[in-house]
Design a protein around this motif. Structure first.
Motif, PDB file in Angstrom:
ATOM      1  N   LEU A  15      37.116  36.880  39.550  1.00 53.89           N
ATOM      2  CA  LEU A  15      36.733  35.449  40.024  1.00 53.89           C
ATOM      3  C   LEU A  15      35.094  35.955  39.591  1.00 53.89           C
ATOM      4  O   LEU A  15      34.682  36.680  40.193  1.00 53.89           O
ATOM      5  CB  LEU A  15      36.858  34.948  41.492  1.00 53.89           C
ATOM      6  CG  LEU A  15      36.432  34.040  41.763  1.00 53.89           C
ATOM      7  CD1 LEU A  15      37.071  32.855  40.485  1.00 53.89           C
ATOM      8  CD2 LEU A  15      36.629  33.366  43.072  1.00 53.89           C
ATOM      9  N   ARG A  44      37.930  32.774  35.094  1.00 56.15           N
ATOM     10  CA  ARG A  44      37.729  32.568  36.063  1.00 56.15           C
ATOM     11  C   ARG A  44      36.411  32.545  37.057  1.00 56.15           C
ATOM     12  O   ARG A  44      35.150  33.161  37.855  1.00 56.15           O
ATOM     13  CB  ARG A  44      38.697  33.037  37.365  1.00 56.15           C
ATOM     14  CG  ARG A  44      39.950  32.995  36.846  1.00 56.15           C
ATOM     15  CD  ARG A  44      40.997  33.430  37.997  1.00 56.15           C
ATOM     16  NE  ARG A  44      41.363  32.542  39.128  1.00 56.15           N
ATOM     17  CZ  ARG A  44      41.014  32.783  40.599  1.00 56.15           C
ATOM     18  NH1 ARG A  44      40.842  34.067  40.800  1.00 56.15           N
ATOM     19  NH2 ARG A  44      41.571  32.332  41.696  1.00 56.15           N
ATOM     20  N   ALA A  46      33.690  30.747  40.417  1.00 60.02           N
ATOM     21  CA  ALA A  46      33.630  29.543  41.440  1.00 60.02           C
ATOM     22  C   ALA A  46      32.504  29.607  41.358  1.00 60.02           C
ATOM     23  O   ALA A  46      31.194  29.767  41.105  1.00 60.02           O
ATOM     24  CB  ALA A  46      33.621  30.500  42.812  1.00 60.02           C
ATOM     25  N   ASP A  70      37.962  26.444  39.613  1.00 57.15           N
ATOM     26  CA  ASP A  70      38.306  28.023  40.191  1.00 57.15           C
ATOM     27  C   ASP A  70      38.921  27.251  41.278  1.00 57.15           C
ATOM     28  O   ASP A  70      39.118  28.258  41.577  1.00 57.15           O
ATOM     29  CB  ASP A  70      39.070  29.136  39.835  1.00 57.15           C
ATOM     30  CG  ASP A  70      38.555  28.630  37.339  1.00 57.15           C
ATOM     31  OD1 ASP A  70      40.155  28.622  37.879  1.00 57.15           O
ATOM     32  OD2 ASP A  70      38.305  29.004  37.269  1.00 57.15           O
TER      33      ASP A  70
END
Length: 212
Positions: A15, A44, A46, A70
């Protein structure tokens, strides 16, 4: 966006987090701005928010929805004077009622993965563990899914080593998955003291990921 693109080329990240995105600024940001842009290969992502209260928080979250985050990540760790002056980062973390209001509203607006980045508190004064444990209970009770912990105090800035030895205690007190951050220079950091990192759900690297 360029940093995320480099990380995507290197690979290995579960991530990727954006830099801090000032919530009010997002409301006037161009859709193609590099702060918001997602490209194939980013993996992904954030989106990390810097907010001080619940004002227009619904609009801020709506502004991010087209980016298909995400996860949303609330920054409660930044000790920079300019950030604290506007009530964000570490200043938000140290203000219990204001922090609870922001988290409850953010949790109401965002059903997906919600994470919070924190430090250990403002200063290593007597009773700091009790104060941090209280904040950790709040994060758990309002429905935060995961924490990123930079084990320094705000007064430490970046001038003393991260206190990785405190991570097991934080993990136990949090009762949530904890991602370790700060002074992680590579595999040797974890290998030197595996007992510090064993209870953690993962590690977060910043610029060092590319530097190495």
């Amino acid at each position: 966006s360029a940093f995320r693109h480099v990380l995507g080329e290197l690979g290995g990240c579960d991530l990727v987090h954006t830099e801090m995105l000032a919530g009010m600024r997002l409301l006037v940001e161009r859709p193609e701005a590099p702060y918001l842009r997602r490209r194939p290969g980013d993996g992904r992502v954030a989106y990390q928010l810097l907010v001080r209260d619940t004002r227009r928080l619904d609009e801020i979250v709506d502004r991010l929805r087209p980016c298909q985050p995400d996860a949303l990540d609330l920054n409660c760790a930044c000790p920079a004077a300019a950030v604290r002056a506007v009530g964000g980062g570490l200043a938000l973390f140290c203000d219990g009622p204001r922090l609870e209001a922001v988290l409850r509203e953010l949790r109401r607006l965002w059903p997906g993965l919600l994470s919070v980045k924190i430090r250990l508190g403002r200063d290593p004064v007597p009773g700091w563990r009790e104060g941090l444990a209280e904040r950790l209970r709040l994060l758990r009770d309002v429905g935060v899914d995961r924490l990123t912990v930079h084990p320094r105090f705000g007064s430490d800035r970046l001038t003393r080593p991260a206190r990785h030895e405190l991570l097991p205690w934080v993990c136990e007190a949090a009762g949530l998955p904890v991602v370790a951050n700060g002074d992680i220079l590579g595999p040797a950091t974890l290998a030197a003291h595996p007992e510090h990192f064993a209870p953690c759900a993962g590690v977060m690297l910043g610029r060092m990921a590319v530097a190495r």
